[in-house]
Scaffold this active site. Structure first.
Site, mmCIF file in Angstrom:
data_model
loop_
_atom_site.group_PDB
_atom_site.id
_atom_site.type_symbol
_atom_site.label_atom_id
_atom_site.label_comp_id
_atom_site.label_asym_id
_atom_site.label_seq_id
_atom_site.Cartn_x
_atom_site.Cartn_y
_atom_site.Cartn_z
ATOM 1 N N GLU A 160 0.842 -1.200 0.000
ATOM 2 C CA GLU A 160 0.000 0.000 0.000
ATOM 3 C C GLU A 160 0.881 1.254 0.000
ATOM 4 O O GLU A 160 0.496 2.299 -0.518
ATOM 5 C CB GLU A 160 -0.937 0.001 1.216
ATOM 6 C CG GLU A 160 -2.184 0.836 0.999
ATOM 7 C CD GLU A 160 -3.237 0.627 2.076
ATOM 8 O OE1 GLU A 160 -4.365 0.234 1.730
ATOM 9 O OE2 GLU A 160 -2.944 0.859 3.257
ATOM 10 N N LYS A 211 -13.542 1.459 -3.219
ATOM 11 C CA LYS A 211 -14.584 1.835 -2.254
ATOM 12 C C LYS A 211 -15.715 2.577 -2.956
ATOM 13 O O LYS A 211 -16.886 2.356 -2.692
ATOM 14 C CB LYS A 211 -13.989 2.754 -1.174
ATOM 15 C CG LYS A 211 -13.133 2.052 -0.165
ATOM 16 C CD LYS A 211 -12.820 3.039 0.950
ATOM 17 C CE LYS A 211 -11.653 2.587 1.779
ATOM 18 N NZ LYS A 211 -11.117 3.623 2.627
ATOM 19 N N HIS A 253 7.445 -27.251 1.322
ATOM 20 C CA HIS A 253 6.642 -28.367 0.808
ATOM 21 C C HIS A 253 5.504 -27.859 -0.051
ATOM 22 O O HIS A 253 4.550 -28.586 -0.316
ATOM 23 C CB HIS A 253 6.134 -29.208 1.978
ATOM 24 C CG HIS A 253 7.262 -29.737 2.806
ATOM 25 N ND1 HIS A 253 7.846 -30.962 2.572
ATOM 26 C CD2 HIS A 253 7.957 -29.178 3.822
ATOM 27 C CE1 HIS A 253 8.835 -31.141 3.435
ATOM 28 N NE2 HIS A 253 8.932 -30.084 4.195
HETATM 29 O O1 LIG Z 1 -8.338 2.456 10.243
HETATM 30 P P1 LIG Z 1 -9.344 2.740 9.175
HETATM 31 O O2 LIG Z 1 -9.534 4.202 8.964
HETATM 32 O O3 LIG Z 1 -10.638 2.025 9.431
HETATM 33 O O4 LIG Z 1 -8.765 2.204 7.823
HETATM 34 C C1 LIG Z 1 -8.572 0.861 7.548
HETATM 35 C C2 LIG Z 1 -7.871 0.731 6.198
HETATM 36 O O5 LIG Z 1 -8.713 1.384 5.254
HETATM 37 C C3 LIG Z 1 -8.245 1.544 3.927
HETATM 38 O O6 LIG Z 1 -8.349 0.377 3.231
HETATM 39 C C4 LIG Z 1 -6.844 2.060 3.839
HETATM 40 O O7 LIG Z 1 -6.371 1.890 2.541
HETATM 41 C C5 LIG Z 1 -5.929 1.344 4.809
HETATM 42 O O8 LIG Z 1 -4.673 1.986 4.804
HETATM 43 C C6 LIG Z 1 -6.497 1.370 6.195
HETATM 44 O O9 LIG Z 1 -5.628 0.720 7.075
#
Ligand SMILES: O=P(O)(O)OC[C@H]1O[C@H](O)[C@H](O)[C@@H](O)[C@@H]1O
Length: 459
Positions: free
Chosen positions: A247, A381, A276
């Site tokens: 990431e 998203k 294995h």
């Molecule tokens: O901690 P949060 O704000 O819930 O985010 C959880 C995750 O969300 C996204 O996928 C980001 O790309 C991640 O970098 C992050 O760790």
């Protein structure tokens, strides 16, 4: 590479002083500085950086009989959530639920929370007496926890990145509750940070690691990083590193706006188990990887060793397997890095985390990218949000319709394939009824939607 590394060291010095190292989000990225009873279990709800560090550390360091045993909900899979709650059984009443989300608005985490709260209601329990939030102040989650009067709220600072949050409350609270010595984790991280502030390349472990990556992958990610700890308790290290490395480094553009499509792929589980499974290909097949061996010198706590053959212990086999594989790969021109750890202790794990966090930051400077944002994640998203909006727009009570007719009513004729996917998913969960035809041949089907139920079929 000396001038490039000196520039990377300067970037890192500025970052630690609080420079805006994540320019397009205008954020500082600093390493954080940190500050039994009625509960028997911990249920952690979080995803990505809010789960992977705590999961890795729990697997690596939790004692055999921890004061509180930890479980994780790290997805919006209803069956997975049910499984965790079912396994808690009556102990739900003595479970501390830690909801972790930096942003406080991640949908999977919100859904996990809502599902857990429903389970609490059904068991006649008051969630607010057992809920804890770790999040940024004033986030949606923080406000929910405050309004509902949860047990505690732990702040996350804006400059702590999600994937570098293991040494903040995100990682330290769950670890402490399991009886892990978090001060030792911090000492390990701090010693490693100190070493990594050296601007003499040969004395700087993170710089050497970043240089190895650069050399092995031509500075463009041309080879994958296979991480092989020879120790069961470090099994989740590669999964943790997958987010930290991929990431951070997997970026389309460099800091000057050039399209570079950078990255470094990470996979691996543990040795000798993986010998294995896929080492055959590593030794003899396509040469598109380099290995990182994580070697742990101490096999067992002192006084527990036993010779299963004269002069040979189980740990000697593990050692032999690692050295043998390393030599076999080398003899076929396959590169490897070896990171040696004396023993899997809180101090060593803290140091390992700090080592890789720093190596990622230095490597990002070497290849001139922003390691601290994740614009690519947003695309998925956003698309998920659009699918749900489309599903909602399909939900009027109607007569049986073909997929084309549904698409027309949703004003989404070009989304016919997505409509089909939505219908197939709803039908599998008894929320739409296939009145004619079957899902195997989409053109044949007619569907009841929305408020309709089985009786509608006969009226
Ligand atoms: O901690 P949060 O704000 O819930 O985010 C959880 C995750 O969300 C996204 O996928 C980001 O790309 C991640 O970098 C992050 O760790």
């Amino acid at each position: 590479m000396e001038p490039k590394l000196q520039k990377a060291f300067a970037d890192m010095r500025e970052l630690e002083k609080g420079a805006i190292a994540n320019p397009d989000e205008g954020r500082m990225i600093k390493p954080p500085s940190c500050p039994t009873g009625r509960f028997t279990q911990v249920l952690s709800v979080g995803i990505g950086g809010s789960a992977l560090g705590p999961q890795f550390v729990a697997e690596a360091l939790a004692p055999d009989n921890p004061p509180l045993k930890i479980r994780f909900i790290d997805n919006t899979d209803p069956a997975g959530i049910d499984h965790q709650i079912a396994q808690l059984g009556p102990e739900l009443a003595s479970t501390l639920v830690i909801v972790i989300s930096k942003s406080g608005g991640t949908p999977e985490t919100r859904n996990g929370l809502l599902e857990v709260q429903k389970a609490f209601r059904e068991a006649g329990l008051d969630f607010s007496k057992q809920g804890v939030a770790i999040t940024q102040e004033n986030s949606l989650l923080d406000n929910t926890a405050r309004i509902e009067g949860w047990v505690a709220r732990f702040p996350m600072f804006d400059w702590v990145g999600g994937r570098t949050s293991e040494m903040s409350a995100v990682g330290l609270l769950p670890a402490a509750l399991q009886g892990i010595d978090i001060k030792e984790m911090l000492v390990g991280a701090s010693i490693m940070d100190e070493a990594n502030r050296s601007t003499v390349v040969k004395n700087n472990p993170a710089a050497l690691l970043a240089l190895c990556w650069y050399w092995a992958s031509d500075g463009v990610g041309s080879k994958d990083m296979v991480v092989l700890p020879y120790k069961d308790s470090l099994l989740l290290f590669s999964r943790y590193l997958q987010q930290l490395v991929m990431e951070s480094l997997g970026k389309e553009f460099d800091l000057d706006g050039n399209r570079v499509n950078q990255g470094l792929s990470v996979y691996g589980n543990k040795g000798s188990t993986d010998q294995h499974a896929y080492i055959q290909q590593l030794r003899e097949g396509v040469h598109n990887f380099f290995v990182t061996f994580i070697e742990v010198l101490r096999d067992r706590p002192p006084g527990h060793d036993w010779e299963l053959e004269p002069g040979v212990t189980c740990g000697d086999y593990l050692f032999g397997m690692m050295q043998g594989t390393r030599a076999a790969l080398y003899s076929n021109d396959r590169e490897s890095i070896t990171v040696t750890v004396q023993e899997v202790t809180p101090r060593a794990v803290g140091a390992l985390i700090a080592l890789y966090e720093r190596a990622v930051g230095l490597y990002a400077s070497l290849v001139n990218i922003n390691a601290y944002h994740q614009p690519g994640v947003e695309a998925g998203k956003k698309a998920a949000g659009e699918v749900l909006a489309l599903q909602k727009s399909c939900k009027e009570p109607v007569e049986p319709l073909t997929l084309e007719e549904i698409a027309d009513r949703c004003h989404a004729a070009e989304e016919i394939e997505m409509i089909y996917k939505i219908i197939a998913h709803m039908a599998a969960n008894d929320r739409a009824i296939i009145a004619e035809g079957n899902c195997g041949s989409p053109r044949s089907i007619k569907v009841f939607l929305g408020e309709c139920n089985v009786d509608d079929l006969f009226t």
